[in-house]
Design a protein around this motif. Structure first.
Motif, PDB file in Angstrom:
ATOM      1  N   ASP A 113       0.898  -1.360   0.049  1.00 15.50           N
ATOM      2  CA  ASP A 113       0.017  -0.024  -0.041  1.00 15.50           C
ATOM      3  C   ASP A 113       0.695   1.294  -0.070  1.00 15.50           C
ATOM      4  OD1 ASP A 113      -2.374  -1.285   0.429  1.00 15.50           O
ATOM      5  OD2 ASP A 113      -1.688  -1.792   2.438  1.00 15.50           O
ATOM      6  N   THR A 114       0.409   2.355  -0.811  1.00 14.48           N
ATOM      7  CA  THR A 114       1.013   3.561  -0.751  1.00 14.48           C
ATOM      8  C   THR A 114       0.100   4.494  -0.111  1.00 14.48           C
ATOM      9  OG1 THR A 114       2.294   2.891  -2.672  1.00 14.48           O
ATOM     10  CG2 THR A 114       2.102   5.332  -1.989  1.00 14.48           C
ATOM     11  N   VAL A 115       0.380   5.290   1.020  1.00 14.87           N
ATOM     12  CA  VAL A 115      -0.465   6.333   1.727  1.00 14.87           C
ATOM     13  C   VAL A 115       0.307   7.598   1.625  1.00 14.87           C
ATOM     14  CG1 VAL A 115      -1.145   7.027   3.780  1.00 14.87           C
ATOM     15  CG2 VAL A 115      -1.114   4.413   3.408  1.00 14.87           C
ATOM     16  N   ARG A 116      -0.539   8.629   1.393  1.00 11.96           N
ATOM     17  CA  ARG A 116      -0.151  10.215   1.595  1.00 11.96           C
ATOM     18  C   ARG A 116      -0.958  10.740   2.209  1.00 11.96           C
ATOM     19  NH1 ARG A 116       0.771  12.766  -3.751  1.00 11.96           N
ATOM     20  NH2 ARG A 116       2.245  13.978  -2.540  1.00 11.96           N
ATOM     21  N   GLY A 117      -0.372  10.912   3.449  1.00 10.93           N
ATOM     22  CA  GLY A 117      -1.338  11.951   4.465  1.00 10.93           C
ATOM     23  C   GLY A 117      -1.386  13.278   3.862  1.00 10.93           C
ATOM     24  N   PRO A 118      -2.224  14.383   4.673  1.00 10.50           N
ATOM     25  CA  PRO A 118      -1.870  15.691   4.002  1.00 10.50           C
ATOM     26  C   PRO A 118      -0.654  16.350   4.223  1.00 10.50           C
ATOM     27  CG  PRO A 118      -4.035  15.366   5.849  1.00 10.50           C
ATOM     28  CD  PRO A 118      -3.194  13.966   5.628  1.00 10.50           C
ATOM     29  N   PHE A 123       4.640  18.118   1.677  1.00 12.21           N
ATOM     30  CA  PHE A 123       6.010  17.728   1.394  1.00 12.21           C
ATOM     31  C   PHE A 123       6.411  16.949   0.168  1.00 12.21           C
ATOM     32  CE2 PHE A 123       6.002  19.240   5.796  1.00 12.21           C
ATOM     33  CZ  PHE A 123       7.000  20.168   6.016  1.00 12.21           C
ATOM     34  N   ARG A 124       5.348  16.523  -0.595  1.00 15.62           N
ATOM     35  CA  ARG A 124       5.425  15.509  -1.606  1.00 15.62           C
ATOM     36  C   ARG A 124       6.315  14.231  -1.258  1.00 15.62           C
ATOM     37  NH1 ARG A 124       8.017  19.972  -3.320  1.00 15.62           N
ATOM     38  NH2 ARG A 124       9.975  18.695  -4.323  1.00 15.62           N
ATOM     39  N   LEU A 125       5.681  13.725  -0.167  1.00 15.13           N
ATOM     40  CA  LEU A 125       6.250  12.508   0.082  1.00 15.13           C
ATOM     41  C   LEU A 125       5.160  11.233   0.420  1.00 15.13           C
ATOM     42  CD1 LEU A 125       8.385  14.073   3.311  1.00 15.13           C
ATOM     43  CD2 LEU A 125       9.157  13.002   1.014  1.00 15.13           C
ATOM     44  N   ALA A 126       5.528  10.154   0.637  1.00 15.59           N
ATOM     45  CA  ALA A 126       4.533   9.014   0.778  1.00 15.59           C
ATOM     46  C   ALA A 126       5.290   7.956   1.703  1.00 15.59           C
ATOM     47  CB  ALA A 126       4.279   8.306  -0.738  1.00 15.59           C
ATOM     48  N   THR A 127       4.497   7.071   2.109  1.00 14.11           N
ATOM     49  CA  THR A 127       4.444   5.901   2.935  1.00 14.11           C
ATOM     50  C   THR A 127       4.215   4.702   2.113  1.00 14.11           C
ATOM     51  OG1 THR A 127       4.605   7.087   4.992  1.00 14.11           O
ATOM     52  CG2 THR A 127       4.486   4.569   5.169  1.00 14.11           C
ATOM     53  N   VAL A 128       5.193   3.592   2.117  1.00 15.55           N
ATOM     54  CA  VAL A 128       4.758   2.402   1.468  1.00 15.55           C
ATOM     55  C   VAL A 128       4.612   1.651   2.434  1.00 15.55           C
ATOM     56  CG1 VAL A 128       5.763   0.565   0.076  1.00 15.55           C
ATOM     57  CG2 VAL A 128       6.059   3.023  -0.720  1.00 15.55           C
ATOM     58  N   THR A 129       3.653   0.744   2.752  1.00 18.57           N
ATOM     59  CA  THR A 129       3.319  -0.315   3.735  1.00 18.57           C
ATOM     60  C   THR A 129       3.359  -1.545   2.875  1.00 18.57           C
ATOM     61  OG1 THR A 129       2.163   1.195   4.979  1.00 18.57           O
ATOM     62  CG2 THR A 129       2.025  -1.041   5.694  1.00 18.57           C
ATOM     63  N   ILE A 141       7.957   1.952   5.153  1.00 23.17           N
ATOM     64  CA  ILE A 141       8.932   2.730   4.595  1.00 23.17           C
ATOM     65  C   ILE A 141       8.522   4.217   4.531  1.00 23.17           C
ATOM     66  CG2 ILE A 141      10.814   3.376   3.021  1.00 23.17           C
ATOM     67  CD1 ILE A 141      10.453   0.177   2.176  1.00 23.17           C
ATOM     68  N   ALA A 142       8.523   4.945   5.374  1.00 28.32           N
ATOM     69  CA  ALA A 142       7.877   6.143   5.447  1.00 28.32           C
ATOM     70  C   ALA A 142       8.974   7.382   5.103  1.00 28.32           C
ATOM     71  CB  ALA A 142       7.358   6.755   6.837  1.00 28.32           C
TER      72      ALA A 142
END
Length: 168
Positions: A113-118, A123-129, A141-142
């Motif tokens: 999964d890829t998540v992008r909170g507000p 910050f143009r970042l994402a977290t891969v779970t 991997i945040a």
């Protein structure tokens, strides 16, 4: 004895660092967490004269501690967080005093999964779970650049699709 049986596997440190913007993302999170108790204490201290000292003192202490944490901790976290994906596994290393290695063999991966909170979007970042059957939980991997995260999710999906399941 089959080849590789009885030999110890030695992991090298993961090669990849997080995106440098993760430092700003973590700083913003620390400052927002600091503001949550400081702002109400300061407002109440300004409004309630008899309790002003007892409200503004903890507000000042919390503000100082939160600002120091926001200045120092994100740099430390950035230096200690590493990740890597190979054909065999996803692995993440975190921590300095209590170092933790999380390894997810490709054959055990269930979802990616890829998540992008507000704030991550800001910050143009994402977290891969990466979710596995592990009782320890998912490997996260945040602090990845959002395009790197999307490419990583695609790559992991492709690799896990082509990897035979674990027969054990």
């Amino acid at each position: 004895m089959t080849p590789g049986e009885g030999t110890a596997v030695r992991l090298r440190p993961p090669r990849n660092t997080l995106d440098e913007r993760a430092v700003g993302w973590w700083r913003t999170q620390c400052l927002l967490l600091t503001a949550a108790p400081v702002v109400p204490l300061a407002v109440l201290g300004a409004l309630i004269a008899p309790a002003r000292f007892w409200l503004l003192l903890p507000a000042a202490v919390l503000a100082a501690a939160g600002t120091a944490a926001a200045a120092l901790l994100p740099l430390w976290w950035f230096r200690t967080h590493r990740w890597e994906v190979t054909q065999d596994a996803v692995y993440v290393r975190t921590g300095f005093f209590r170092r933790e290695w999380r390894i997810a063999p490709m054959s055990r991966i269930q979802t990616v999964d890829t998540v992008r909170g507000p704030l991550e979007q800001l910050f143009r970042l994402a977290t891969v779970t990466v979710t596995t059957a592990s009782a320890k939980g998912a490997v996260r991997i945040a602090g990845l650049d959002h395009e790197v995260a999307a490419d990583l999710a695609q790559r992991l999906t492709r690799i896990t699709r082509d990897t035979p399941g674990d027969a054990t």
